[in-house]
Design a protein around this motif. Sequence first.
Motif, PDB file in Angstrom:
ATOM      1  N   ASP A 180       0.773  -1.340   0.021  1.00 35.22           N
ATOM      2  CA  ASP A 180      -0.027   0.143   0.024  1.00 35.22           C
ATOM      3  C   ASP A 180       0.887   1.321   0.242  1.00 35.22           C
ATOM      4  O   ASP A 180       0.120   2.346  -0.253  1.00 35.22           O
ATOM      5  CB  ASP A 180      -0.986  -0.003   1.374  1.00 35.22           C
ATOM      6  CG  ASP A 180      -0.166   0.195   2.393  1.00 35.22           C
ATOM      7  OD1 ASP A 180      -0.665   0.921   3.299  1.00 35.22           O
ATOM      8  OD2 ASP A 180       1.057  -0.502   2.617  1.00 35.22           O
ATOM      9  N   GLY A 181       2.251   1.134  -0.042  1.00 37.64           N
ATOM     10  CA  GLY A 181       2.835   2.458   0.158  1.00 37.64           C
ATOM     11  C   GLY A 181       4.028   2.469  -0.867  1.00 37.64           C
ATOM     12  O   GLY A 181       4.427   1.585  -1.416  1.00 37.64           O
ATOM     13  N   ASP A 182       4.348   3.761  -1.136  1.00 41.41           N
ATOM     14  CA  ASP A 182       5.236   4.115  -2.061  1.00 41.41           C
ATOM     15  C   ASP A 182       6.781   3.681  -1.666  1.00 41.41           C
ATOM     16  O   ASP A 182       7.674   3.483  -2.566  1.00 41.41           O
ATOM     17  CB  ASP A 182       5.396   5.711  -2.739  1.00 41.41           C
ATOM     18  CG  ASP A 182       5.834   6.546  -1.272  1.00 41.41           C
ATOM     19  OD1 ASP A 182       5.992   6.052  -0.278  1.00 41.41           O
ATOM     20  OD2 ASP A 182       5.732   7.541  -1.739  1.00 41.41           O
ATOM     21  N   GLU A 183       6.900   3.431  -0.404  1.00 39.27           N
ATOM     22  CA  GLU A 183       8.290   2.569   0.053  1.00 39.27           C
ATOM     23  C   GLU A 183       8.358   1.608  -0.718  1.00 39.27           C
ATOM     24  O   GLU A 183       9.871   0.912  -0.503  1.00 39.27           O
ATOM     25  CB  GLU A 183       8.310   2.634   1.752  1.00 39.27           C
ATOM     26  CG  GLU A 183       7.543   1.623   2.155  1.00 39.27           C
ATOM     27  CD  GLU A 183       5.730   1.981   2.545  1.00 39.27           C
ATOM     28  OE1 GLU A 183       5.345   1.254   2.918  1.00 39.27           O
ATOM     29  OE2 GLU A 183       5.724   3.113   2.015  1.00 39.27           O
ATOM     30  N   ASP A 184       7.461   0.944  -1.194  1.00 38.21           N
ATOM     31  CA  ASP A 184       7.534  -0.408  -1.815  1.00 38.21           C
ATOM     32  C   ASP A 184       8.011  -0.630  -3.123  1.00 38.21           C
ATOM     33  O   ASP A 184       7.424  -1.450  -3.814  1.00 38.21           O
ATOM     34  CB  ASP A 184       6.362  -1.410  -1.307  1.00 38.21           C
ATOM     35  CG  ASP A 184       6.578  -1.962   0.065  1.00 38.21           C
ATOM     36  OD1 ASP A 184       7.658  -2.141   0.478  1.00 38.21           O
ATOM     37  OD2 ASP A 184       5.579  -1.909   1.003  1.00 38.21           O
ATOM     38  N   VAL A 185       8.093   0.735  -3.954  1.00 39.24           N
ATOM     39  CA  VAL A 185       8.287   0.846  -5.251  1.00 39.24           C
ATOM     40  C   VAL A 185       9.193  -0.303  -5.898  1.00 39.24           C
ATOM     41  O   VAL A 185       9.152  -0.914  -6.720  1.00 39.24           O
ATOM     42  CB  VAL A 185       8.526   2.144  -5.687  1.00 39.24           C
ATOM     43  CG1 VAL A 185       8.750   2.331  -7.244  1.00 39.24           C
ATOM     44  CG2 VAL A 185       7.105   3.003  -5.435  1.00 39.24           C
TER      45      VAL A 185
END
Length: 196
Positions: A180-185
């Motif tokens: 759910d978060g951009d840290e996991d791109v």
Amino acid sequence: MARTAAIFDFDGTLIAGYSILAFLKERARRREIGAVAIARTAVSLLESAFGSIDNRELIARGMHQWQGKRVADLDALGEELYLREIKALVYPEMRKVVDEHRRKGHVLVLASSAAPFQVAAAARDLGIEHVLCTRLDARAGVLTGKSKGPILWGRAKADAVHDFCRREGIGLAQSYFYADGDEDVALMRLVGNPRP
């Protein structure tokens, strides 16, 4: 032939919200932390929100607050809080997604920056056998307040999943990742079937 994995982030993806809040609330209820520690946590959260510190630093500060706690006690607390509060936060639709991947014979993996005591009970309940998370350093069963290895945030989580898949004969090109978060791109870019 390479196997397929279904990889799941935890906080905000499998559950609504953040599991650590249940632990902080419980520590406050038990009067294990006072106003100063709560204020320190609030300041860290604000610093993170405004970009003064990154999330790895925020997690490191949070780990420090567990220094001196027994691993067995936190594992038991994790089980208790999962049954009492966190289990109700599991998204019903994500439970169905996990079950569908299991029916397809995919390798189920939970990958999170959270600590083992935050995610172990959920992984067992959902039937996810592989857990990649931030490991906490302990001496004689007592936490030192530091991580044992990298904090699995951002690129470090992607690297941990990549290494796991290589060891387990899993093909990233056909695998899935839910987050759910951009840290996991970085991890979204590794798999052939990203599911933001």
